[in-house]
Write a protein that holds these residues in place. Structure first.
Motif, mmCIF file in Angstrom:
data_model
loop_
_atom_site.group_PDB
_atom_site.id
_atom_site.type_symbol
_atom_site.label_atom_id
_atom_site.label_comp_id
_atom_site.label_asym_id
_atom_site.label_seq_id
_atom_site.Cartn_x
_atom_site.Cartn_y
_atom_site.Cartn_z
ATOM 1 N N ALA A 30 0.682 -1.297 -0.097
ATOM 2 C CA ALA A 30 -0.028 -0.162 -0.040
ATOM 3 C C ALA A 30 1.004 1.424 0.259
ATOM 4 O O ALA A 30 0.544 2.214 -0.594
ATOM 5 C CB ALA A 30 -0.871 0.126 1.100
ATOM 6 N N ASN A 31 2.050 1.437 0.605
ATOM 7 C CA ASN A 31 2.833 2.536 0.852
ATOM 8 C C ASN A 31 3.350 2.787 -0.446
ATOM 9 O O ASN A 31 4.047 3.697 -0.916
ATOM 10 C CB ASN A 31 3.796 2.739 2.105
ATOM 11 C CG ASN A 31 4.774 1.540 2.253
ATOM 12 O OD1 ASN A 31 5.454 1.376 1.195
ATOM 13 N ND2 ASN A 31 4.884 0.883 3.360
ATOM 14 N N SER A 32 3.871 1.383 -1.119
ATOM 15 C CA SER A 32 4.572 1.604 -2.494
ATOM 16 C C SER A 32 3.581 2.054 -3.482
ATOM 17 O O SER A 32 3.981 3.162 -4.301
ATOM 18 C CB SER A 32 4.800 0.041 -2.916
ATOM 19 O OG SER A 32 5.702 -0.399 -2.227
ATOM 20 N N PHE A 33 2.199 2.098 -3.477
ATOM 21 C CA PHE A 33 1.386 2.766 -4.401
ATOM 22 C C PHE A 33 0.702 3.844 -3.898
ATOM 23 O O PHE A 33 -0.213 4.277 -4.546
ATOM 24 C CB PHE A 33 0.347 1.557 -4.843
ATOM 25 C CG PHE A 33 0.848 0.740 -5.959
ATOM 26 C CD1 PHE A 33 0.555 0.846 -7.062
ATOM 27 C CD2 PHE A 33 1.181 -0.526 -5.429
ATOM 28 C CE1 PHE A 33 0.946 -0.074 -8.182
ATOM 29 C CE2 PHE A 33 1.771 -1.435 -6.543
ATOM 30 C CZ PHE A 33 1.675 -1.192 -7.950
ATOM 31 N N ALA A 34 1.044 4.274 -2.879
ATOM 32 C CA ALA A 34 0.195 5.425 -2.019
ATOM 33 C C ALA A 34 0.426 7.031 -2.802
ATOM 34 O O ALA A 34 -0.514 7.447 -3.226
ATOM 35 C CB ALA A 34 0.753 5.584 -0.564
ATOM 36 N N HIS A 337 -15.153 -3.515 -0.872
ATOM 37 C CA HIS A 337 -14.886 -2.625 0.303
ATOM 38 C C HIS A 337 -13.589 -1.651 0.230
ATOM 39 O O HIS A 337 -13.558 -0.665 0.409
ATOM 40 C CB HIS A 337 -15.034 -3.328 1.635
ATOM 41 C CG HIS A 337 -14.851 -2.455 2.700
ATOM 42 N ND1 HIS A 337 -15.738 -1.666 3.280
ATOM 43 C CD2 HIS A 337 -13.805 -2.379 3.425
ATOM 44 C CE1 HIS A 337 -15.153 -1.051 4.209
ATOM 45 N NE2 HIS A 337 -14.107 -1.593 4.516
ATOM 46 N N GLY A 338 -12.509 -2.618 -0.153
ATOM 47 C CA GLY A 338 -11.157 -1.941 -0.079
ATOM 48 C C GLY A 338 -10.861 -0.906 -1.256
ATOM 49 O O GLY A 338 -9.889 -0.073 -1.074
ATOM 50 N N VAL A 339 -11.484 -1.153 -2.493
ATOM 51 C CA VAL A 339 -11.206 -0.584 -3.496
ATOM 52 C C VAL A 339 -11.951 0.449 -3.868
ATOM 53 O O VAL A 339 -11.750 1.273 -4.816
ATOM 54 C CB VAL A 339 -11.286 -1.523 -4.599
ATOM 55 C CG1 VAL A 339 -9.871 -2.636 -4.338
ATOM 56 C CG2 VAL A 339 -12.306 -2.160 -5.061
ATOM 57 N N LEU A 433 -5.989 -5.580 -1.469
ATOM 58 C CA LEU A 433 -7.323 -5.223 -1.748
ATOM 59 C C LEU A 433 -8.355 -4.792 -0.911
ATOM 60 O O LEU A 433 -9.212 -4.196 -0.860
ATOM 61 C CB LEU A 433 -7.919 -6.521 -2.487
ATOM 62 C CG LEU A 433 -7.223 -6.667 -3.830
ATOM 63 C CD1 LEU A 433 -7.551 -8.291 -4.225
ATOM 64 C CD2 LEU A 433 -7.475 -5.820 -4.910
ATOM 65 N N THR A 434 -7.867 -5.606 0.382
ATOM 66 C CA THR A 434 -9.117 -5.347 1.443
ATOM 67 C C THR A 434 -8.569 -4.170 2.658
ATOM 68 O O THR A 434 -9.687 -3.625 3.166
ATOM 69 C CB THR A 434 -9.386 -6.718 2.099
ATOM 70 O OG1 THR A 434 -8.273 -7.153 2.779
ATOM 71 C CG2 THR A 434 -10.006 -7.725 1.281
ATOM 72 N N LEU A 435 -7.268 -3.992 2.820
ATOM 73 C CA LEU A 435 -7.119 -3.017 3.806
ATOM 74 C C LEU A 435 -5.893 -2.165 3.453
ATOM 75 O O LEU A 435 -5.567 -1.249 4.213
ATOM 76 C CB LEU A 435 -6.431 -4.336 4.940
ATOM 77 C CG LEU A 435 -6.123 -3.380 6.391
ATOM 78 C CD1 LEU A 435 -7.877 -3.090 6.823
ATOM 79 C CD2 LEU A 435 -5.836 -4.305 7.523
ATOM 80 N N GLY A 436 -5.766 -2.067 2.490
ATOM 81 C CA GLY A 436 -4.523 -1.277 1.951
ATOM 82 C C GLY A 436 -4.887 0.183 1.991
ATOM 83 O O GLY A 436 -3.809 1.250 1.878
ATOM 84 N N TYR A 437 -6.346 0.602 1.656
ATOM 85 C CA TYR A 437 -6.621 1.816 1.611
ATOM 86 C C TYR A 437 -6.155 2.588 2.865
ATOM 87 O O TYR A 437 -6.254 3.660 2.890
ATOM 88 C CB TYR A 437 -8.092 1.935 1.248
ATOM 89 C CG TYR A 437 -9.065 1.321 2.589
ATOM 90 C CD1 TYR A 437 -9.463 2.223 3.463
ATOM 91 C CD2 TYR A 437 -9.340 -0.006 2.862
ATOM 92 C CE1 TYR A 437 -10.296 1.967 4.479
ATOM 93 C CE2 TYR A 437 -10.167 -0.494 3.703
ATOM 94 C CZ TYR A 437 -10.614 0.465 4.583
ATOM 95 O OH TYR A 437 -11.373 0.098 5.539
ATOM 96 N N CYS A 438 -6.023 1.784 4.044
ATOM 97 C CA CYS A 438 -5.966 2.731 5.162
ATOM 98 C C CYS A 438 -4.543 3.346 5.063
ATOM 99 O O CYS A 438 -4.428 4.683 5.547
ATOM 100 C CB CYS A 438 -5.966 1.700 6.352
ATOM 101 S SG CYS A 438 -7.390 1.005 6.883
ATOM 102 N N VAL A 439 -3.511 2.617 4.923
ATOM 103 C CA VAL A 439 -2.049 3.254 4.613
ATOM 104 C C VAL A 439 -1.821 4.214 3.624
ATOM 105 O O VAL A 439 -1.298 5.171 3.854
ATOM 106 C CB VAL A 439 -1.335 2.034 4.459
ATOM 107 C CG1 VAL A 439 0.365 2.738 4.221
ATOM 108 C CG2 VAL A 439 -1.112 1.084 5.659
#
Length: 537
Positions: A30-34, A337-339, A433-439
């Motif tokens: 997630a932080n790689s694509f943030a 949910h995550g996307v 997919l499910t939790l990466g949006y938080c970071v």
């Protein structure tokens, strides 16, 4: 210990390894694509689709054939030779401790180093099993990790500033920034592909000895690859950009390879809003237009319309849906949910002042860098999948090896089966997919305002820092590097108010407490398990 004893540890190890890989996807990937998502170069869905391929293929194809059981020489596996089952238990506790911390940090959007998490867990197991004297506290061990807290973000920030500032002054702030940016694009493609090719070859291509080649040979091959990519960008990508961005033609991405044969494609005229049919009433009046007819004898007044009755009918129609239709809708909602989350923070009132402190540039010029940023994100993700998968795959590979043979491999390395790499790669994708949006929400525009040129500079600076540091032996962390790079982008605005220092403070605090927290969890679990009675009387 006999072979295939303690199967329950092996089974729990698989579950824990999946959870740890899930946390790696939710945090590291997630932080790689943030920066790519925050700058608008990629949507959340596009980033997840790309990462699903790059992370899985990187983990499965470029995943190391061997993974260090005890990371960085922190603890020697020879200490477990007399009791192999304790090594199985120790690796299980390390996976549980690492997974617990990384998933918890991901849930609250805090970027942490997954490598330091598994190292901290192993430190906790080592202290619990053999005391503090069994741990390498010097620069070859724990001290190097502490050094990376300061070295990684500072070095990455300096490299990122060196990349971004010339781009800003010579391209973005130029009176004719668009044309200058188009001319500079091949140069950026050359630098990006050169760094990416060198990184992949240096780390090792599957079924080859590329990592054993002399540095000069690797540099020569990398320059050849970069020259080919640059030629492609000059003959195909630049003409496509000129027609799409400057000429405002209606071109699609698949026209890139045949751009010299595509005729002029003007943009379609904007659609005019359709007028309301005659005899209907405005929606603002509170009456449904379709209830009104032209014929006076068939007119239904607004006061005759009962919206609650219609809602009741709609509810009844929903309740009449088959159970499997409801189940599919529910599964779809949770699966997406995550996307579907907004992670850009552009409408966040708390971030408005920080974003306003950053200077904005021409949108068309910024658009040029979005393609470069996608490439750097793909390279970083592919490399991440090939390297950091060992954080989850290494311990379970060690457990599997001891379970299958009944002895400890004193070399400290265990072969990683293909099914372990595939399992870890799939879990990494699921975590994103499910939790990466938080970071992503916390790290991208949550630190400073990011545009495609800024995001591209941060990602390229991070990749270059990690590559160079690996070559000369400096201790760096990818997570720490991207945080430092994003902070440096904010400081390049010339205004300290363009950086969210509170978020950076939380990030640094999380780095400091990673080792003790994860070590405490893993150490307590190991102490409990290793001292438990064998039989209940």
């Amino acid at each position: 210990m006999e072979a295939f004893d303690f199967t329950w540890i092996f089974a729990l190890g698989i579950v824990s390894s999946i959870c740890d890989a899930y946390g790696i996807g939710a945090n590291d990937v997630a932080n790689s694509f943030a920066s790519s998502v925050s700058s608008g170069s990629l949507t959340m869905i596009q980033a997840c689709i790309i990462a699903s391929f790059t992370e899985f293929l990187g983990a499965f194809l470029l995943g190391s054939s061997t993974a260090e059981t005890i990371k960085g020489g922190i603890l020697s596996v020879e200490r477990f030779s007399d009791q192999p089952e304790l090594l199985m238990l120790g690796m299980l506790c390390a996976l549980v401790g690492s997974a617990t911390w990384v998933i918890l940090a991901s849930r609250y959007g805090v970027p942490v180093s997954t490598t330091h998490s598994i190292v901290g867990a192993i430190i906790g197991v080592g202290i619990s099993a053999f005391g503090g004297g069994a741990i390498q506290w010097g620069y070859s061990g724990v001290a190097k990790i502490i050094t990376s807290w300061f070295v990684s973000p500072v070095v990455a920030g300096i490299v990122t500033a060196i990349i971004y500032l010339p781009t800003r002054y010579f391209v973005l702030e130029s009176p004719n920034s668009l044309n200058r940016g188009i001319r500079a694009i091949p140069i950026y493609f050359f630098c990006t592909s050169l760094i990416g090719a060198f990184y992949i070859i240096y780390k090792g291509v599957p079924e080859t000895d590329s990592d054993k080649l002399p540095v000069g040979a690797i540099v020569g091959i990398s320059f050849g690859v970069a020259a080919g990519v640059t030629a492609f960008s000059w003959f195909f990508f630049v003409p496509w950009l000129k027609r799409r961005v400057v000429g405002k033609e209606n071109l699609r991405w698949y026209h890139l390879l045949i751009i010299h044969f595509v005729k002029h494609r003007p943009m379609p005229p904007p659609e005019e809003p359709s007028a309301l049919p005659e005899g209907t009433r405005e929606m603002e009046s509170g009456c449904r237009p379709e209830l009104e007819e032209k014929s006076d004898t068939q007119v239904q007044k607004c006061e005759d319309w009962d919206p609650s009755a219609e809602d009741s009918q709609n509810d009844n129609s929903v309740n009449k849906e088959p159970w499997y239709t409801k189940l599919l809708k529910l599964l779809k909602r949770y699966a997406l949910h995550g996307v579907t989350k907004d992670v850009r923070n552009l409408n966040n009132d708390k971030m408005t002042a920080i974003h306003n402190a950053a200077k904005k540039f021409d949108d068309d010029t910024e658009y040029l860098f979005s393609f470069l940023q996608v490439i750097t994100a793909c390279l970083a993700s592919f490399a991440h999948g090939s390297n950091d998968v060992a954080n989850a795959a290494g311990p379970i590979a060690s457990i599997y090896d001891v379970w299958k043979t009944g002895v400890v491999d004193v070399t400290g390395k265990s072969p990683v089966p293909s099914w372990v790499l595939a399992m870890s790669g799939g879990a990494i994708v699921l975590g994103l997919l499910t939790l990466g949006y938080c970071v992503m929400r916390r790290l991208g525009n949550g630190v400073t305002y990011l545009s495609p040129s800024r995001g591209f500079s941060a990602e390229l600076g991070t990749s270059l820092t990690v590559l160079t540091a690996s070559q000369i032996g400096l201790p760096v962390s990818t997570t720490h590097c991207i945080v430092g790079a994003v902070a440096a982008i904010g400081l390049c605005n010339g205004n300290i108010r363009a950086v969210n220092w509170k978020t950076l403070g939380w990030c640094f605090l999380s780095w400091m407490i990673t080792l003790p927290v994860v070590g405490l969890i893993a150490g307590l679990l190991f102490a409990f398990g290793s001292n438990a009675p064998n039989k209940l009387i």
